[in-house]
Write a protein that holds these residues in place. Structure first.
Motif, PDB file in Angstrom:
ATOM      1  N   ARG A  57      17.799 -63.066  47.044  1.00 55.15           N
ATOM      2  CA  ARG A  57      17.572 -64.314  46.311  1.00 55.15           C
ATOM      3  C   ARG A  57      16.420 -65.114  46.898  1.00 55.15           C
ATOM      4  NH1 ARG A  57      22.690 -68.397  47.649  1.00 55.15           N
ATOM      5  NH2 ARG A  57      22.288 -68.597  49.862  1.00 55.15           N
ATOM      6  N   GLY A  80      26.473 -77.213  44.454  1.00 55.51           N
ATOM      7  CA  GLY A  80      27.164 -76.174  45.222  1.00 55.51           C
ATOM      8  C   GLY A  80      26.366 -75.893  46.474  1.00 55.51           C
ATOM      9  N   VAL A  81      26.687 -76.609  47.542  1.00 59.30           N
ATOM     10  CA  VAL A  81      25.876 -76.581  48.765  1.00 59.30           C
ATOM     11  C   VAL A  81      26.557 -75.776  49.871  1.00 59.30           C
ATOM     12  CG1 VAL A  81      24.974 -78.044  50.627  1.00 59.30           C
ATOM     13  CG2 VAL A  81      24.775 -78.783  48.246  1.00 59.30           C
ATOM     14  N   SER A  86      21.106 -72.105  50.968  1.00 57.79           N
ATOM     15  CA  SER A  86      20.026 -72.099  49.966  1.00 57.79           C
ATOM     16  C   SER A  86      19.266 -73.426  49.976  1.00 57.79           C
ATOM     17  CB  SER A  86      20.577 -71.799  48.570  1.00 57.79           C
ATOM     18  OG  SER A  86      21.719 -72.561  48.294  1.00 57.79           O
ATOM     19  N   ASP A 105      28.175 -81.559  46.328  1.00 59.55           N
ATOM     20  CA  ASP A 105      29.309 -80.681  46.652  1.00 59.55           C
ATOM     21  C   ASP A 105      30.505 -81.546  47.004  1.00 59.55           C
ATOM     22  OD1 ASP A 105      31.051 -78.652  48.040  1.00 59.55           O
ATOM     23  OD2 ASP A 105      29.271 -77.424  47.776  1.00 59.55           O
ATOM     24  N   SER A 106      31.689 -81.003  46.754  1.00 58.56           N
ATOM     25  CA  SER A 106      32.901 -81.715  47.187  1.00 58.56           C
ATOM     26  C   SER A 106      32.984 -81.694  48.708  1.00 58.56           C
ATOM     27  CB  SER A 106      34.149 -81.028  46.614  1.00 58.56           C
ATOM     28  OG  SER A 106      34.310 -79.764  47.216  1.00 58.56           O
ATOM     29  N   GLY A 109      35.744 -77.633  49.047  1.00 63.61           N
ATOM     30  CA  GLY A 109      36.056 -76.398  48.343  1.00 63.61           C
ATOM     31  C   GLY A 109      35.935 -76.550  46.838  1.00 63.61           C
ATOM     32  N   PHE A 126      35.747 -72.542  50.275  1.00 61.96           N
ATOM     33  CA  PHE A 126      34.513 -73.236  50.679  1.00 61.96           C
ATOM     34  C   PHE A 126      34.792 -74.615  51.285  1.00 61.96           C
ATOM     35  CE2 PHE A 126      33.030 -70.343  47.245  1.00 61.96           C
ATOM     36  CZ  PHE A 126      32.100 -69.610  47.978  1.00 61.96           C
ATOM     37  N   GLY A 145      31.545 -85.166  46.698  1.00 65.09           N
ATOM     38  CA  GLY A 145      32.563 -85.469  45.683  1.00 65.09           C
ATOM     39  C   GLY A 145      32.546 -84.426  44.593  1.00 65.09           C
ATOM     40  N   TRP A 146      33.538 -84.492  43.718  1.00 62.38           N
ATOM     41  CA  TRP A 146      33.546 -83.581  42.566  1.00 62.38           C
ATOM     42  C   TRP A 146      32.416 -83.950  41.621  1.00 62.38           C
ATOM     43  CZ3 TRP A 146      36.167 -79.787  44.118  1.00 62.38           C
ATOM     44  CH2 TRP A 146      37.326 -79.948  44.857  1.00 62.38           C
ATOM     45  N   PHE A 147      31.730 -82.958  41.099  1.00 61.58           N
ATOM     46  CA  PHE A 147      30.617 -83.240  40.167  1.00 61.58           C
ATOM     47  C   PHE A 147      31.093 -84.188  39.070  1.00 61.58           C
ATOM     48  CE2 PHE A 147      29.304 -78.504  40.823  1.00 61.58           C
ATOM     49  CZ  PHE A 147      28.910 -78.778  42.125  1.00 61.58           C
ATOM     50  N   GLN A 148      32.330 -83.959  38.644  1.00 58.20           N
ATOM     51  CA  GLN A 148      32.876 -84.743  37.522  1.00 58.20           C
ATOM     52  C   GLN A 148      32.988 -86.229  37.884  1.00 58.20           C
ATOM     53  OE1 GLN A 148      33.783 -81.722  38.538  1.00 58.20           O
ATOM     54  NE2 GLN A 148      34.262 -80.412  36.784  1.00 58.20           N
ATOM     55  N   ASP A 169      24.896 -73.371  41.912  1.00 59.65           N
ATOM     56  CA  ASP A 169      25.587 -72.390  42.763  1.00 59.65           C
ATOM     57  C   ASP A 169      27.015 -72.866  42.957  1.00 59.65           C
ATOM     58  OD1 ASP A 169      26.363 -70.395  44.407  1.00 59.65           O
ATOM     59  OD2 ASP A 169      24.986 -70.849  46.045  1.00 59.65           O
ATOM     60  N   SER A 170      27.678 -73.112  41.823  1.00 61.43           N
ATOM     61  CA  SER A 170      29.028 -73.674  41.904  1.00 61.43           C
ATOM     62  C   SER A 170      30.082 -72.677  41.443  1.00 61.43           C
ATOM     63  CB  SER A 170      29.098 -74.958  41.080  1.00 61.43           C
ATOM     64  OG  SER A 170      28.474 -74.781  39.839  1.00 61.43           O
ATOM     65  N   ASP A 171      29.658 -71.466  41.159  1.00 60.80           N
ATOM     66  CA  ASP A 171      30.540 -70.321  40.910  1.00 60.80           C
ATOM     67  C   ASP A 171      31.376 -70.415  39.636  1.00 60.80           C
ATOM     68  OD1 ASP A 171      29.602 -69.331  43.341  1.00 60.80           O
ATOM     69  OD2 ASP A 171      31.264 -70.210  44.453  1.00 60.80           O
ATOM     70  N   SER A 175      32.499 -75.848  36.361  1.00 60.56           N
ATOM     71  CA  SER A 175      31.527 -76.641  37.112  1.00 60.56           C
ATOM     72  C   SER A 175      30.117 -76.458  36.551  1.00 60.56           C
ATOM     73  CB  SER A 175      31.545 -76.228  38.590  1.00 60.56           C
ATOM     74  OG  SER A 175      32.810 -76.459  39.143  1.00 60.56           O
TER      75      SER A 175
HETATM   76  C1  LIG Z   1      29.068 -70.562  46.694  1.00 65.89           C
HETATM   77  S1  LIG Z   1      29.255 -72.150  47.372  1.00 65.89           S
HETATM   78  C2  LIG Z   1      27.603 -72.720  47.522  1.00 65.89           C
HETATM   79  C3  LIG Z   1      26.789 -71.872  48.448  1.00 65.89           C
HETATM   80  C4  LIG Z   1      25.451 -72.403  48.888  1.00 65.89           C
HETATM   81  N1  LIG Z   1      24.566 -72.763  47.791  1.00 65.89           N
HETATM   82  C5  LIG Z   1      24.763 -71.397  49.802  1.00 65.89           C
HETATM   83  O1  LIG Z   1      23.668 -70.951  49.520  1.00 65.89           O
HETATM   84  O2  LIG Z   1      25.353 -71.009  50.791  1.00 65.89           O
HETATM   85  C6  LIG Z   1      29.902 -73.031  45.989  1.00 65.89           C
HETATM   86  C7  LIG Z   1      30.155 -74.505  46.261  1.00 65.89           C
HETATM   87  O3  LIG Z   1      30.356 -75.180  45.023  1.00 65.89           O
HETATM   88  C8  LIG Z   1      31.197 -76.284  45.258  1.00 65.89           C
HETATM   89  N2  LIG Z   1      31.751 -76.711  43.949  1.00 65.89           N
HETATM   90  C9  LIG Z   1      32.089 -75.932  42.901  1.00 65.89           C
HETATM   91  N3  LIG Z   1      32.519 -76.676  41.875  1.00 65.89           N
HETATM   92  C10 LIG Z   1      32.438 -77.966  42.285  1.00 65.89           C
HETATM   93  C11 LIG Z   1      32.722 -79.213  41.648  1.00 65.89           C
HETATM   94  N4  LIG Z   1      33.186 -79.280  40.393  1.00 65.89           N
HETATM   95  N5  LIG Z   1      32.485 -80.356  42.338  1.00 65.89           N
HETATM   96  C12 LIG Z   1      32.021 -80.299  43.612  1.00 65.89           C
HETATM   97  N6  LIG Z   1      31.751 -79.144  44.274  1.00 65.89           N
HETATM   98  C13 LIG Z   1      31.943 -77.995  43.608  1.00 65.89           C
HETATM   99  C14 LIG Z   1      32.210 -75.775  46.266  1.00 65.89           C
HETATM  100  O4  LIG Z   1      32.717 -76.806  47.050  1.00 65.89           O
HETATM  101  C15 LIG Z   1      31.384 -74.778  47.111  1.00 65.89           C
HETATM  102  O5  LIG Z   1      30.998 -75.340  48.345  1.00 65.89           O
END
Ligand SMILES: C[S@@+](CC[C@H](N)C(=O)[O-])C[C@H]1O[C@@H](n2cnc3c(N)ncnc32)[C@H](O)[C@@H]1O
Length: 237
Positions: A57, A80-81, A86, A105-106, A109, A126, A145-148, A169-171, A175
């Motif tokens: 990537r 998603g940090v 990244s 990011d929250s 997790g 996470f 915090g939560w994105f929402q 990157d929030s999977d 999200s």
């Molecule tokens: C795969 S990790 C990010 C990895 C990172 N970008 C890296 O390169 O290592 C996904 C992150 O998305 C965050 N996340 C997913 N949905 C979220 C939401 N609705 N609000 C806040 N954080 C969220 C999770 O807390 C998690 O830390």
């Protein structure tokens, strides 16, 4: 065909549908298998021959940055940090002092378990207990915090000043879809959007498809990385 026959056939169709709904198997894995070929259909429609495909990537990030940003400034929003891998790469890639980086990011997790083809990742995977990544860069702000809960408040004050790069990157489907839809007004033509788990067909892939369909948006594929569109970079039209 007589009206009576049409009615009888309609009744059979409805009964079949109800029977399938009641006794069929609600399986995420089956859903994924059935949906995976959509990526190949999408590839034929969206990915021109010769589109760069990288192994890692970071190579894709470097390519997008070199080709589209050059020595320009960026507004970089990452959703998603986690521990900042990244995000750190992007702060090092773009050295312009007026660039701005925001990490959402929250830091607790995921909001729900991430159900994947090869099993599931539990919410807590996470969870970093609210600890922010140690990235020493005064251009960087974190939005915990939560994105929402955070995105709308952020948008009230945020004025774009440079090329926007959105990194999702929030999977999770929920999200990714939330971010894309809430940021639609910001995603002006030319905006670069990066997905980290694009080939997760029921998650980021589905979120992009559904967002573009609902908001009548189109894009060009810039590059991909990892096996068969694991990571993807697009530019909004
Ligand atoms: C795969 S990790 C990010 C990895 C990172 N970008 C890296 O390169 O290592 C996904 C992150 O998305 C965050 N996340 C997913 N949905 C979220 C939401 N609705 N609000 C806040 N954080 C969220 C999770 O807390 C998690 O830390």
């Amino acid at each position: 065909m007589s009206v009576a026959v049409q009615r009888a056939m309609a009744a059979v169709r409805i009964k079949s549908k109800v029977a399938i709904a009641r006794v069929g198997r609600d399986s995420r894995r089956l859903d994924t298998i059935v949906n995976l070929p959509k990526i190949e259909t999408w590839r034929r429609e969206h990915v021109p021959d010769g589109t760069p495909a990288f192994a890692q990537r970071e190579e894709m990030y470097d390519h997008v940055h070199a080709q589209l940003i050059g020595d320009g400034a960026i507004d970089y929003l990452e959703f998603g940090v986690f521990e900042g891998q990244s995000l750190r790469h992007w702060t090092q890639l773009n050295q312009r002092p007026e660039s701005r980086f925001y990490g959402f990011d929250s830091f607790e997790g995921l909001p729900e378990d991430w159900k994947r083809f090869d099993g599931q990742m539990v919410k807590a995977h996470f969870d970093v207990d609210g600890v922010l990544p140690d990235i020493d860069d005064e251009r960087l702000s974190f939005v915990p915090g939560w994105f929402q809960d955070t995105v709308d408040i952020f948008l009230e004050k945020f004025e774009p000043q440079a090329q926007l790069v959105l990194h999702i990157d929030s999977d999770l489907y929920s999200s990714a879809l939330y971010v894309l839809t809430r940021l639609n007004a910001l995603l002006v033509p030319g905006t670069i959007v990066i997905f980290d788990e694009f080939s997760s067909v029921l998650n980021e892939f589905a979120a992009l498809e559904h967002y573009c369909s609902a908001y009548q948006r189109e894009y060009d594929v810039l590059a991909s990385a990892w096996h068969y569109f694991g990571h993807l970079a697009i530019r909004m039209r």
